[in-house]
Each structure stands twice: as structure tokens, then as C-alpha cells.
Motif scaffolding. Structure first.
Motif, PDB file in Angstrom:
ATOM      1  N   LYS A 176      -9.823 -12.851  -1.760  1.00  0.00           N
ATOM      2  CA  LYS A 176      -8.756 -13.361  -0.907  1.00  0.00           C
ATOM      3  C   LYS A 176      -8.796 -12.638   0.427  1.00  0.00           C
ATOM      4  O   LYS A 176      -9.054 -11.438   0.473  1.00  0.00           O
ATOM      5  CB  LYS A 176      -7.391 -13.150  -1.572  1.00  0.00           C
ATOM      6  N   PRO A 177      -8.612 -13.337   1.492  1.00  0.00           N
ATOM      7  CA  PRO A 177      -8.588 -12.676   2.805  1.00  0.00           C
ATOM      8  C   PRO A 177      -7.401 -11.737   2.901  1.00  0.00           C
ATOM      9  O   PRO A 177      -6.307 -12.050   2.425  1.00  0.00           O
ATOM     10  CB  PRO A 177      -8.501 -13.828   3.808  1.00  0.00           C
ATOM     11  N   ILE A 178      -7.684 -10.558   3.450  1.00  0.00           N
ATOM     12  CA  ILE A 178      -6.624  -9.568   3.607  1.00  0.00           C
ATOM     13  C   ILE A 178      -5.905  -9.870   4.908  1.00  0.00           C
ATOM     14  O   ILE A 178      -6.517  -9.926   5.984  1.00  0.00           O
ATOM     15  CB  ILE A 178      -7.220  -8.152   3.618  1.00  0.00           C
ATOM     16  N   VAL A 179      -4.631 -10.057   4.790  1.00  0.00           N
ATOM     17  CA  VAL A 179      -3.808 -10.393   5.963  1.00  0.00           C
ATOM     18  C   VAL A 179      -3.052  -9.137   6.344  1.00  0.00           C
ATOM     19  O   VAL A 179      -2.299  -8.581   5.518  1.00  0.00           O
ATOM     20  CB  VAL A 179      -2.844 -11.550   5.658  1.00  0.00           C
ATOM     21  N   HIS A 180      -3.320  -8.627   7.496  1.00  0.00           N
ATOM     22  CA  HIS A 180      -2.618  -7.448   7.994  1.00  0.00           C
ATOM     23  C   HIS A 180      -1.362  -7.923   8.712  1.00  0.00           C
ATOM     24  O   HIS A 180      -1.431  -8.707   9.665  1.00  0.00           O
ATOM     25  CB  HIS A 180      -3.512  -6.654   8.969  1.00  0.00           C
ATOM     26  N   LYS A 181      -0.283  -7.394   8.197  1.00  0.00           N
ATOM     27  CA  LYS A 181       0.988  -7.739   8.823  1.00  0.00           C
ATOM     28  C   LYS A 181       1.231  -6.815   9.993  1.00  0.00           C
ATOM     29  O   LYS A 181       1.189  -5.587   9.839  1.00  0.00           O
ATOM     30  CB  LYS A 181       2.123  -7.620   7.816  1.00  0.00           C
TER      31      LYS A 181
END
Length: 251
Positions: free
Chosen positions: A92-97
Motif C-alpha cells: 500500500k502506498p504510504i501517505v504522509h500526512k
């Protein structure tokens, strides 16, 4: 009654009886000798061994020939199932908040300082009148006292005094003439108590292996001219152990 008439007795035949008697005795002797010979022969020949037991002969029936058994034909190995390819799921793509930085309010501006008030003028007090009384003499300061001497080191003083005692004892050694002739050498460890030039409890701690040298070492401790006891060690009972050495090169 009729009288019974008995026949007259037969006359004694002495000649015939005298001939039969030796023959009977000879026959008896022969018979006895034959019996003795038979007994001797029988005792000298052992009894014949018993006949051997009969041998039993068992006839076995011929065994049938072993049957040849054809081995079963091996089954072909079953094909192994082909494993299905495992499809790994894509990560899963890591989404940086990204958190928004808080907006800091502008710093408050300092309030304007009020104008300084004028400082009042302070008038200086009048100068005091000069003192016309004569001045009192002032005592001169006392000179500084010299520093106190350091406390004496008793341990170093005792070590120095022990070296002096060792030198005095070694100088008082008298090599026994008998030990010198026997070429005896070695060293003796002596122990003693010392107080203000007096020696007590003198003893041999470690022998040199020769009684002549040990006695000479004790005599050296008794007769040594000891130096004066330092002031810091006077009145104290001190225990020492000192090696006394014996060398043929010494005088």
C-alpha cells in the motif's frame, strides 16, 4: 520170638583206602588251583564294553522346489502437482500526512515609553570643619609568623632507621672459622624487638640451613653497635625482621 541175625561186619580194607586218599587230595588241589587261575584271569581282563545303541536313520521326504514369484510391476510415480504461483499483494502506498504549521500571531508592539521627568538637583552638604586635634599614633602591624613545620613522617623515619640497623648488624657479623673451612654460605632471617637500643625476643625466622651461620647471625644482632634512636621513635617497641648474609668474600 525169633532172633534177628545181623551179618558180621565187613573186614577193614586198609590198603585200598590208603591209595584213594592221595588221589582225592590231588584232585582237590587241582580244582582249587583252577578256580584261583580263573579268578585271576577274570580280574585282569576288564569287562567288555556294552554294545553301542542302535542308530536311528530318519529318511526325510524331498522338499518341493521353491516357486518363483514374479515381482509385481512397479506403478509409475504419480506426477507431482504443479504449485500455483502465489501472487503477492502490492504494498500500500504510504501517505504522509502533512500537518499545517500553526500560524503564530505577530508579536505585540511595545508601548511607547513616557518622557523622562526632570531629575531634581541635589545640593552638596557643606564641607566639615578641619580637626585641629593632634593625631593619635597608629601601632605598626605585627610581622607575619613563619609557617608551622610539617608533621614528621614516622613511617619514613622508621624505614630509614631500619636500614641503619641492617647496616650495623651486617658490619658486626663474624664469619665462623669452621663454616669458612667447610665453604658454608647463605643467609639467615632474624626477628627481634627493638626499643631505645635494647634488643629482645631474638629468634631465627628462616634458617640458612647451617647451625653455625644461624648462631653467628644471632650473635651479630646481640653485639651490633646500634645508632641512636630518632626522637620520633623513642619509647616505642618496634619489631624488625632483617636478613643476615654470609659470603666467603666478606672479611
Amino acid at each position: 520170638m525169633s532172633a534177628v541175625l545181623h551179618p558180621p561186619p565187613a573186614p577193614w580194607r586198609e590198603d585200598q583206602d590208603g591209595k584213594r586218599w592221595p588221589l582225592a587230595a590231588l584232585a582237590a588241589l587241582l580244582l582249587e588251583a583252577a578256580l584261583i587261575a580263573a579268578i585271576v584271569w577274570w580280574s585282569s581282563h576288564p569287562a567288555p564294553p556294552p554294545p553301542p545303541p542302535p542308530v536311528q536313520i530318519v529318511l526325510e521326504a524331498p522338499k518341493p522346489a521353491p516357486k518363483t514369484v514374479t515381482p509385481p510391476t512397479p506403478k509409475p510415480p504419480e506426477p507431482k502437482p504443479v504449485p500455483k504461483p502465489v501472487v503477492k499483494p502490492l504494498p500500500k502506498p504510504i501517505v504522509h500526512k502533512v500537518q499545517p504549521k500553526p500560524v503564530q500571531p505577530p508579536p505585540p508592539q511595545p508601548a511607547p515609553h513616557p518622557a523622562p521627568e526632570p531629575t531634581p538637583k541635589v545640593q552638596a552638604p557643606p564641607a566639615p570643619a578641619p580637626d585641629t586635634r593632634p593625631a593619635m599614633p597608629v601601632a605598626a602591624p605585627a610581622p607575619p609568623q613563619p609557617p608551622a613545620p610539617p608533621a614528621p613522617d614516622v613511617a619514613s623515619i622508621k624505614a630509614t632507621f631500619e636500614a641503619e640497623l641492617r647496616s650495623a648488624i651486617q658490619a658486626a657479623v663474624r664469619y665462623p672459622q669452621a663454616a669458612r673451612m667447610m665453604q658454608l654460605t647463605g643467609k639467615t632471617l632474624v626477628g627481634f624487638d627493638f626499643r631505645d637500643g635494647a634488643v629482645s625476643h631474638l629468634r631465627v625466622v628462616t634458617s640458612s640451613g647451617a647451625d653455625l651461620l644461624d648462631h653467628a647471625a644471632l650473635e651479630a644482632v646481640r653485639n651490633a653497635p646500634y645508632p641512636a634512636t630518632p626522637k620520633e621513635l623513642q619509647g616505642k617497641n618496634m619489631a624488625f625482621t632483617i636478613w643476615v648474609r654470609f659470603h666467603l668474600s666478606d672479611s
